[in-house]
Motif scaffolding. Structure first.
Motif, PDB file in Angstrom:
ATOM      1  N   GLN A  36       0.828  -1.211   0.000  1.00 34.14           N
ATOM      2  CA  GLN A  36       0.000   0.000   0.000  1.00 34.14           C
ATOM      3  C   GLN A  36       0.865   1.265   0.000  1.00 34.14           C
ATOM      4  OE1 GLN A  36      -2.782   0.205   3.278  1.00 34.14           O
ATOM      5  NE2 GLN A  36      -4.332   1.108   1.950  1.00 34.14           N
ATOM      6  N   GLU A  37       2.002   1.189   0.698  1.00 29.69           N
ATOM      7  CA  GLU A  37       2.912   2.343   0.772  1.00 29.69           C
ATOM      8  C   GLU A  37       3.775   2.495  -0.478  1.00 29.69           C
ATOM      9  OE1 GLU A  37       5.114   1.357   4.226  1.00 29.69           O
ATOM     10  OE2 GLU A  37       3.395   1.588   5.589  1.00 29.69           O
ATOM     11  N   GLY A  38       3.725   1.518  -1.366  1.00 32.27           N
ATOM     12  CA  GLY A  38       4.528   1.586  -2.577  1.00 32.27           C
ATOM     13  C   GLY A  38       5.965   1.139  -2.392  1.00 32.27           C
ATOM     14  N   ARG A  39       6.266   0.500  -1.262  1.00 28.00           N
ATOM     15  CA  ARG A  39       7.641   0.026  -1.038  1.00 28.00           C
ATOM     16  C   ARG A  39       7.941  -1.212  -1.863  1.00 28.00           C
ATOM     17  NH1 ARG A  39       8.967  -0.612   5.156  1.00 28.00           N
ATOM     18  NH2 ARG A  39      11.044  -0.948   4.250  1.00 28.00           N
ATOM     19  N   ILE A  40       6.921  -1.995  -2.151  1.00 25.69           N
ATOM     20  CA  ILE A  40       7.099  -3.201  -2.948  1.00 25.69           C
ATOM     21  C   ILE A  40       5.945  -3.318  -3.931  1.00 25.69           C
ATOM     22  CG2 ILE A  40       8.217  -4.435  -1.036  1.00 25.69           C
ATOM     23  CD1 ILE A  40       5.573  -6.086  -0.823  1.00 25.69           C
ATOM     24  N   ARG A  41       6.138  -4.177  -4.915  1.00 25.02           N
ATOM     25  CA  ARG A  41       5.010  -4.645  -5.721  1.00 25.02           C
ATOM     26  C   ARG A  41       4.861  -6.124  -5.427  1.00 25.02           C
ATOM     27  NH1 ARG A  41       4.199  -4.969 -12.305  1.00 25.02           N
ATOM     28  NH2 ARG A  41       2.226  -6.130 -12.207  1.00 25.02           N
ATOM     29  N   LEU A  42       3.730  -6.487  -4.881  1.00 25.95           N
ATOM     30  CA  LEU A  42       3.460  -7.877  -4.529  1.00 25.95           C
ATOM     31  C   LEU A  42       2.658  -8.529  -5.644  1.00 25.95           C
ATOM     32  CD1 LEU A  42       3.368 -10.263  -2.491  1.00 25.95           C
ATOM     33  CD2 LEU A  42       1.260  -9.247  -1.588  1.00 25.95           C
ATOM     34  N   ILE A  43       3.146  -9.676  -6.104  1.00 26.07           N
ATOM     35  CA  ILE A  43       2.452 -10.458  -7.120  1.00 26.07           C
ATOM     36  C   ILE A  43       2.235 -11.857  -6.554  1.00 26.07           C
ATOM     37  CG2 ILE A  43       2.549 -11.426  -9.451  1.00 26.07           C
ATOM     38  CD1 ILE A  43       4.446  -9.113 -10.184  1.00 26.07           C
ATOM     39  N   VAL A  44       1.008 -12.325  -6.551  1.00 24.92           N
ATOM     40  CA  VAL A  44       0.696 -13.682  -6.091  1.00 24.92           C
ATOM     41  C   VAL A  44       0.382 -14.538  -7.305  1.00 24.92           C
ATOM     42  CG1 VAL A  44      -0.805 -15.103  -4.647  1.00 24.92           C
ATOM     43  CG2 VAL A  44      -0.206 -12.782  -3.914  1.00 24.92           C
ATOM     44  N   ASN A  45       1.185 -15.562  -7.529  1.00 28.68           N
ATOM     45  CA  ASN A  45       0.954 -16.441  -8.674  1.00 28.68           C
ATOM     46  C   ASN A  45      -0.398 -17.152  -8.538  1.00 28.68           C
ATOM     47  OD1 ASN A  45       3.456 -15.748  -9.681  1.00 28.68           O
ATOM     48  ND2 ASN A  45       4.475 -17.616  -8.989  1.00 28.68           N
ATOM     49  N   PRO A  46      -1.161 -17.242  -9.626  1.00 26.30           N
ATOM     50  CA  PRO A  46      -2.454 -17.947  -9.555  1.00 26.30           C
ATOM     51  C   PRO A  46      -2.305 -19.444  -9.352  1.00 26.30           C
ATOM     52  CG  PRO A  46      -1.935 -17.317 -11.813  1.00 26.30           C
ATOM     53  CD  PRO A  46      -0.902 -16.671 -10.949  1.00 26.30           C
ATOM     54  N   GLU A  47      -1.111 -19.966  -9.630  1.00 27.76           N
ATOM     55  CA  GLU A  47      -0.791 -21.365  -9.370  1.00 27.76           C
ATOM     56  C   GLU A  47       0.701 -21.460  -9.085  1.00 27.76           C
ATOM     57  OE1 GLU A  47      -1.311 -23.854 -12.790  1.00 27.76           O
ATOM     58  OE2 GLU A  47      -0.677 -22.274 -14.167  1.00 27.76           O
ATOM     59  N   ASN A  48       1.109 -22.570  -8.492  1.00 25.87           N
ATOM     60  CA  ASN A  48       2.523 -22.749  -8.182  1.00 25.87           C
ATOM     61  C   ASN A  48       3.306 -22.953  -9.475  1.00 25.87           C
ATOM     62  OD1 ASN A  48       4.866 -24.890  -7.414  1.00 25.87           O
ATOM     63  ND2 ASN A  48       4.560 -23.397  -5.800  1.00 25.87           N
ATOM     64  N   LEU A  49       4.242 -22.041  -9.742  1.00 23.27           N
ATOM     65  CA  LEU A  49       4.999 -22.075 -10.995  1.00 23.27           C
ATOM     66  C   LEU A  49       6.410 -22.598 -10.822  1.00 23.27           C
ATOM     67  CD1 LEU A  49       3.964 -18.604 -12.514  1.00 23.27           C
ATOM     68  CD2 LEU A  49       2.970 -20.860 -12.976  1.00 23.27           C
ATOM     69  N   GLY A  50       6.858 -22.777  -9.590  1.00 24.99           N
ATOM     70  CA  GLY A  50       8.229 -23.193  -9.371  1.00 24.99           C
ATOM     71  C   GLY A  50       9.174 -22.007  -9.457  1.00 24.99           C
ATOM     72  N   PRO A  51      10.443 -22.214  -9.106  1.00 24.69           N
ATOM     73  CA  PRO A  51      11.382 -21.085  -9.039  1.00 24.69           C
ATOM     74  C   PRO A  51      11.633 -20.418 -10.386  1.00 24.69           C
ATOM     75  CG  PRO A  51      12.513 -23.191  -8.714  1.00 24.69           C
ATOM     76  CD  PRO A  51      11.056 -23.468  -8.658  1.00 24.69           C
ATOM     77  N   GLY A  52      11.735 -21.199 -11.462  1.00 27.52           N
ATOM     78  CA  GLY A  52      11.998 -20.614 -12.771  1.00 27.52           C
ATOM     79  C   GLY A  52      10.861 -19.743 -13.262  1.00 27.52           C
ATOM     80  N   GLY A  53       9.659 -20.298 -13.241  1.00 29.31           N
ATOM     81  CA  GLY A  53       8.497 -19.534 -13.689  1.00 29.31           C
ATOM     82  C   GLY A  53       8.258 -18.303 -12.841  1.00 29.31           C
ATOM     83  N   THR A  54       8.507 -18.412 -11.532  1.00 28.62           N
ATOM     84  CA  THR A  54       8.309 -17.275 -10.636  1.00 28.62           C
ATOM     85  C   THR A  54       9.309 -16.163 -10.940  1.00 28.62           C
ATOM     86  OG1 THR A  54       7.441 -18.723  -8.914  1.00 28.62           O
ATOM     87  CG2 THR A  54       8.256 -16.572  -8.214  1.00 28.62           C
ATOM     88  N   ARG A  55      10.534 -16.518 -11.195  1.00 30.54           N
ATOM     89  CA  ARG A  55      11.524 -15.491 -11.560  1.00 30.54           C
ATOM     90  C   ARG A  55      11.174 -14.850 -12.897  1.00 30.54           C
ATOM     91  NH1 ARG A  55      15.118 -19.430  -9.174  1.00 30.54           N
ATOM     92  NH2 ARG A  55      15.816 -18.639  -7.143  1.00 30.54           N
ATOM     93  N   ASN A  56      10.630 -15.625 -13.827  1.00 27.11           N
ATOM     94  CA  ASN A  56      10.200 -15.035 -15.103  1.00 27.11           C
ATOM     95  C   ASN A  56       9.121 -13.978 -14.877  1.00 27.11           C
ATOM     96  OD1 ASN A  56      11.950 -16.657 -16.537  1.00 27.11           O
ATOM     97  ND2 ASN A  56      10.399 -18.149 -17.152  1.00 27.11           N
TER      98      ASN A  56
END
Length: 370
Positions: A57-77
């Protein structure tokens, strides 16, 4: 915003553990640089802590929640696509940054503005038990702090790595690599594509705790073995593989295949003797490895070294057989990537010792028991 003097910090996370994330988000930021944090939750069912919601809310981060578990590679993409800065810093969600981390990287960027990327140091604590001693002696965590000792390298674990967005293989991380090894594959592809190695920044340090407080890492090492087998079959890495002597798991697998014949033709005792000699010779050899590398003489550490190697080899062999390929059998990857088509059947003092021990044990068996 100057894209050159900007950094996207991408933190993949499954747990959203505030005790680790707070020090990362609160790092001192170098003057004149724009720093943006992208926290990617690879867990669609995760409960967002109030602190993280406030950061968003403060703009310190952008939070993204994956709609499904993508694993480390997909998450980094996902994190790569979310930002636009020239530089991308990957940090794991279980590391603690040391003071001056970002300053060390920005100094390196100023010195080498067109570099493909930079590798920092990920330090593990001093060993606390036989398992952690064995992990160090075996080299299982050796690549994490290699930036202390080498000026550049072809790949590094992505726990603490800065990459140049303009010099990444456009295919990014291979999402099909789910066991581990996706970081090796991606960084090696990019390094080969631009004919450049990642420069070491030994002053860029994060601390990494022992996994599960130093407990035996059977599942992790089995997965690492499977991941090693997966990437070794990829064309750009297969060029750096070589035939080698059979390891313990490969010998045991062969003995298992021969077991029906042994029962039929009466040489099952010989198969048992060979299998036992493999285990005992491995333990004896690891006793010596522990003494030579760490000046400790410990049966417990030798057993842990044997377990680490056996589990990794089992994961490697299982992945090869599961893929219905023989490419992984008696074939190893030279992950130093020194030269293509490395020479086969390499020897070192520990392989020689193991062969000697096996020979002595089998001789004793046939002299006194056969």
């Amino acid at each position: 915003m100057s894209l050159y003097r900007s950094i996207d910090i991408v933190i993949p996370s499954y747990r959203l553990d505030i005790s680790f994330l707070d020090p990362l988000i609160s790092m001192d930021q170098p003057a004149g640089w724009t720093i943006r944090f992208f926290l990617i939750a690879d867990n669609p069912d995760v409960k967002i802590p109030a602190v993280i919601a406030a950061w968003q809310q403060e703009g310190r981060i952008r939070l993204i929640v994956n709609p499904e578990n993508l694993g480390p590679g997909g998450t980094r993409n996902i994190g790569i696509h979310a930002g636009s800065a020239k530089w991308i810093l990957f940090l794991d969600d279980d590391v603690l940054p040391m003071p001056g981390l970002l300053e060390a990287y920005t100094r390196a960027i100023d010195q080498y503005p067109d570099a493909i990327g930079f590798v920092g140091v990920t330090e593990f604590p001093e060993p606390i038990n036989a398992t952690t001693h064995a992990l160090i002696i075996n080299g299982s965590i050796g690549h994490f702090d290699l930036a202390k000792y080498k000026p550049s390298m072809v790949w590094s674990p992505t726990a603490n790595v800065m990459l140049n967005r303009s010099k990444m293989d456009p295919a990014l991380f291979d999402v099909s690599l789910q066991k581990s090894g996706e970081d090796i594959d991606f960084m090696v592809r990019s390094s080969f594509l631009y004919n450049e190695e990642y420069r070491s920044v030994p002053e860029a340090i994060v601390k990494h705790p022992w996994w599960n407080n130093g407990k035996v890492q059977t599942g992790r090492l089995f997965r690492y073995g499977g991941g090693g087998s997966e990437i070794a079959r990829l064309p750009h890495i297969y060029r750096y593989t070589y035939l080698d002597f059979a390891n313990s798991m490969e010998i045991w697998a062969l003995l298992l295949i021969l077991l029906p014949l042994g029962i039929t033709f009466g040489f099952v005792h010989s198969l048992f003797a060979i299998g036992t000699s493999v285990i005992v010779a491995e333990v004896f050899t690891n006793l010596i490895r522990a003494w030579v590398k760490a000046r400790v003489f410990s049966v417990a550490i030798a057993f842990q070294l044997t377990w680490i190697r056996t589990v990794y080899e089992a994961g490697y062999l299982y992945a090869a057989l599961s893929a219905n390929t023989w490419k992984g059998i008696m074939r190893r990857a030279d992950l130093g990537f020194v030269k293509p088509n490395p020479s086969p059947f390499r020897l070192n003092r520990y392989k020689i010792l193991k062969m000697i021990f096996m020979g002595v044990l089998l001789t004793l068996y046939y002299v006194f028991f056969a």
